[in-house]
Each structure stands twice: as structure tokens, then as C-alpha cells.
Design a protein around this motif. Structure first.
Motif, PDB file in Angstrom:
ATOM      1  N   ALA A   3       0.827  -1.206   0.000  1.00  0.00           N
ATOM      2  CA  ALA A   3       0.000   0.000   0.000  1.00  0.00           C
ATOM      3  C   ALA A   3       0.860   1.253   0.000  1.00  0.00           C
ATOM      4  N   LYS A   4       0.448   2.236  -0.791  1.00  0.00           N
ATOM      5  CA  LYS A   4       1.132   3.531  -0.791  1.00  0.00           C
ATOM      6  C   LYS A   4       0.567   4.423   0.304  1.00  0.00           C
ATOM      7  N   GLU A   5      -0.693   4.208   0.653  1.00  0.00           N
ATOM      8  CA  GLU A   5      -1.308   4.962   1.733  1.00  0.00           C
ATOM      9  C   GLU A   5      -1.417   4.052   2.953  1.00  0.00           C
ATOM     10  N   TYR A   6      -1.366   4.640   4.112  1.00  0.00           N
ATOM     11  CA  TYR A   6      -1.468   3.878   5.348  1.00  0.00           C
ATOM     12  C   TYR A   6      -2.236   4.718   6.353  1.00  0.00           C
ATOM     13  N   VAL A   7      -2.736   4.078   7.396  1.00  0.00           N
ATOM     14  CA  VAL A   7      -3.415   4.811   8.461  1.00  0.00           C
ATOM     15  C   VAL A   7      -2.349   5.508   9.280  1.00  0.00           C
ATOM     16  N   GLY A   8      -2.378   6.835   9.278  1.00  0.00           N
ATOM     17  CA  GLY A   8      -1.357   7.610   9.971  1.00  0.00           C
ATOM     18  C   GLY A   8      -1.816   8.159  11.305  1.00  0.00           C
ATOM     19  N   SER A   9      -3.124   8.302  11.465  1.00  0.00           N
ATOM     20  CA  SER A   9      -3.653   8.767  12.742  1.00  0.00           C
ATOM     21  C   SER A   9      -5.126   8.413  12.802  1.00  0.00           C
ATOM     22  N   MET A  10      -5.701   8.681  13.946  1.00  0.00           N
ATOM     23  CA  MET A  10      -7.105   8.357  14.144  1.00  0.00           C
ATOM     24  C   MET A  10      -7.686   9.267  15.206  1.00  0.00           C
ATOM     25  N   PHE A  11      -9.004   9.418  15.158  1.00  0.00           N
ATOM     26  CA  PHE A  11      -9.691  10.068  16.265  1.00  0.00           C
ATOM     27  C   PHE A  11     -11.066   9.451  16.411  1.00  0.00           C
ATOM     28  N   VAL A  12     -11.629   9.608  17.596  1.00  0.00           N
ATOM     29  CA  VAL A  12     -12.950   9.077  17.905  1.00  0.00           C
ATOM     30  C   VAL A  12     -13.817  10.246  18.337  1.00  0.00           C
ATOM     31  N   VAL A  13     -15.018  10.294  17.766  1.00  0.00           N
ATOM     32  CA  VAL A  13     -15.986  11.313  18.165  1.00  0.00           C
ATOM     33  C   VAL A  13     -17.217  10.627  18.733  1.00  0.00           C
ATOM     34  N   ARG A  40     -23.760  13.896  11.461  1.00  0.00           N
ATOM     35  CA  ARG A  40     -22.785  14.761  12.146  1.00  0.00           C
ATOM     36  C   ARG A  40     -21.387  14.176  12.014  1.00  0.00           C
ATOM     37  N   ALA A  41     -21.238  12.870  12.150  1.00  0.00           N
ATOM     38  CA  ALA A  41     -19.930  12.235  11.994  1.00  0.00           C
ATOM     39  C   ALA A  41     -19.369  12.508  10.602  1.00  0.00           C
ATOM     40  N   LEU A  42     -20.209  12.393   9.585  1.00  0.00           N
ATOM     41  CA  LEU A  42     -19.756  12.639   8.217  1.00  0.00           C
ATOM     42  C   LEU A  42     -19.438  14.116   7.986  1.00  0.00           C
ATOM     43  N   GLU A  43     -20.189  14.981   8.619  1.00  0.00           N
ATOM     44  CA  GLU A  43     -19.903  16.420   8.541  1.00  0.00           C
ATOM     45  C   GLU A  43     -18.513  16.713   9.114  1.00  0.00           C
ATOM     46  N   ILE A  44     -18.221  16.115  10.245  1.00  0.00           N
ATOM     47  CA  ILE A  44     -16.901  16.282  10.864  1.00  0.00           C
ATOM     48  C   ILE A  44     -15.822  15.720   9.950  1.00  0.00           C
ATOM     49  N   ALA A  45     -16.051  14.527   9.408  1.00  0.00           N
ATOM     50  CA  ALA A  45     -15.065  13.897   8.524  1.00  0.00           C
ATOM     51  C   ALA A  45     -14.776  14.779   7.314  1.00  0.00           C
ATOM     52  N   LYS A  46     -15.813  15.344   6.721  1.00  0.00           N
ATOM     53  CA  LYS A  46     -15.626  16.194   5.538  1.00  0.00           C
ATOM     54  C   LYS A  46     -14.900  17.488   5.856  1.00  0.00           C
ATOM     55  N   SER A  47     -14.937  17.905   7.110  1.00  0.00           N
ATOM     56  CA  SER A  47     -14.270  19.159   7.480  1.00  0.00           C
ATOM     57  C   SER A  47     -12.846  18.951   7.993  1.00  0.00           C
ATOM     58  N   TYR A  48     -12.384  17.692   8.053  1.00  0.00           N
ATOM     59  CA  TYR A  48     -11.036  17.413   8.561  1.00  0.00           C
ATOM     60  C   TYR A  48      -9.991  18.127   7.696  1.00  0.00           C
ATOM     61  N   PRO A  49      -9.128  18.947   8.292  1.00  0.00           N
ATOM     62  CA  PRO A  49      -8.175  19.745   7.515  1.00  0.00           C
ATOM     63  C   PRO A  49      -7.238  18.942   6.623  1.00  0.00           C
ATOM     64  N   GLY A  50      -6.877  17.742   7.016  1.00  0.00           N
ATOM     65  CA  GLY A  50      -5.935  16.959   6.229  1.00  0.00           C
ATOM     66  C   GLY A  50      -6.450  16.572   4.856  1.00  0.00           C
TER      67      GLY A  50
END
Length: 120
Positions: free
Chosen positions: A72-82, A89-99
Motif C-alpha cells: 500500500a502507498k497509503e497507510y493509516v497515519g492517525s485516528m480520532f474518535v468522536v 454529524r460524523a460525516l460532517e466532521i469527517a468532511k471538514s477534517y483539515p488533512g
């Protein structure tokens, strides 16, 4: 309901960012996390050390390998739990993630996983 957000990245892309851009992105993520802390929605946020291991059954016994995906060229680099009222609301937060919004291709993507709740 609690949701796990898995943040994908590509080490080559991240390492190619000019230092000022990387610092700006880190500042935006810190501000994002702070807003979620203040709203009471952030349960936890952690970066991951890029050395995942996968344990699977092979030849009748557990086998440990690099993983989960060797090529894989991409990997899980971090995580958060809401902890939010709805999947919307979870998807709204995901779409607003700065990364994933900072620069095209930098964020890699984000998976949203509902967490199981015992007794339901």
C-alpha cells in the motif's frame, strides 16, 4: 454514537510538503481538534507510529507480518474518535477534517467507522 475516524496518508506526499505548509496543516488540525474538544464531541485523537503489524493464521498457527497491506502507498497515519448524535454529524466532521481539505492529494482520505456499543 461513537465513530472511529481513520486518517490515511502517504509518507512520500507528506515528506514532500514545504515546512511552512506542513506547519500550517498541523496548526489547522490542532485547531480542528480543539473545536471538537470544546464541543464535547472529541473522545480521543492520536497519531500512529508507521509500523503496523498484522497477525493472521497461517500454516495452523498465528503469523506476524508487516501490515496490514505490504504494497500500500497509503497507510493509516492517525485516528480520532468522536461521540456525536448522528451519522450525519460524523460525516460532517469527517468532511471538514483539515488533512483532506488542505491541498489536493495531501490528506489521502478518511474512513468513518461506527463503533459497537455493548448491550445494543
Amino acid at each position: 454514537m461513537k465513530y472511529l475516524m481513520l486518517i490515511y496518508g502517504n509518507e512520500t506526499v507528506w515528506n514532500s510538503l514545504p515546512p511552512a505548509d506542513l506547519a500550517a496543516l498541523i496548526d489547522r488540525v490542532d485547531a480542528f481538534n480543539q473545536e471538537l474538544r470544546e464541543s464535547g464531541e472529541l473522545v480521543m485523537a492520536e497519531g500512529l507510529v508507521p509500523r503496523a503489524r498484522s497477525v493472521r493464521t497461517g500454516a495452523g498457527a498465528p503469523v506476524v507480518t508487516d501490515g496490514p497491506y505490504l504494497e500500500a502507498k497509503e497507510y493509516v497515519g492517525s485516528m480520532f474518535v468522536v461521540d456525536v448524535e448522528s451519522e450525519d454529524r460524523a460525516l460532517e466532521i469527517a468532511k471538514s477534517y483539515p488533512g483532506i481539505r488542505f491541498a489536493e492529494g495531501v490528506g489521502g482520505g478518511l474512513e468513518v467507522w461506527p463503533l459497537m456499543v455493548r448491550g445494543r
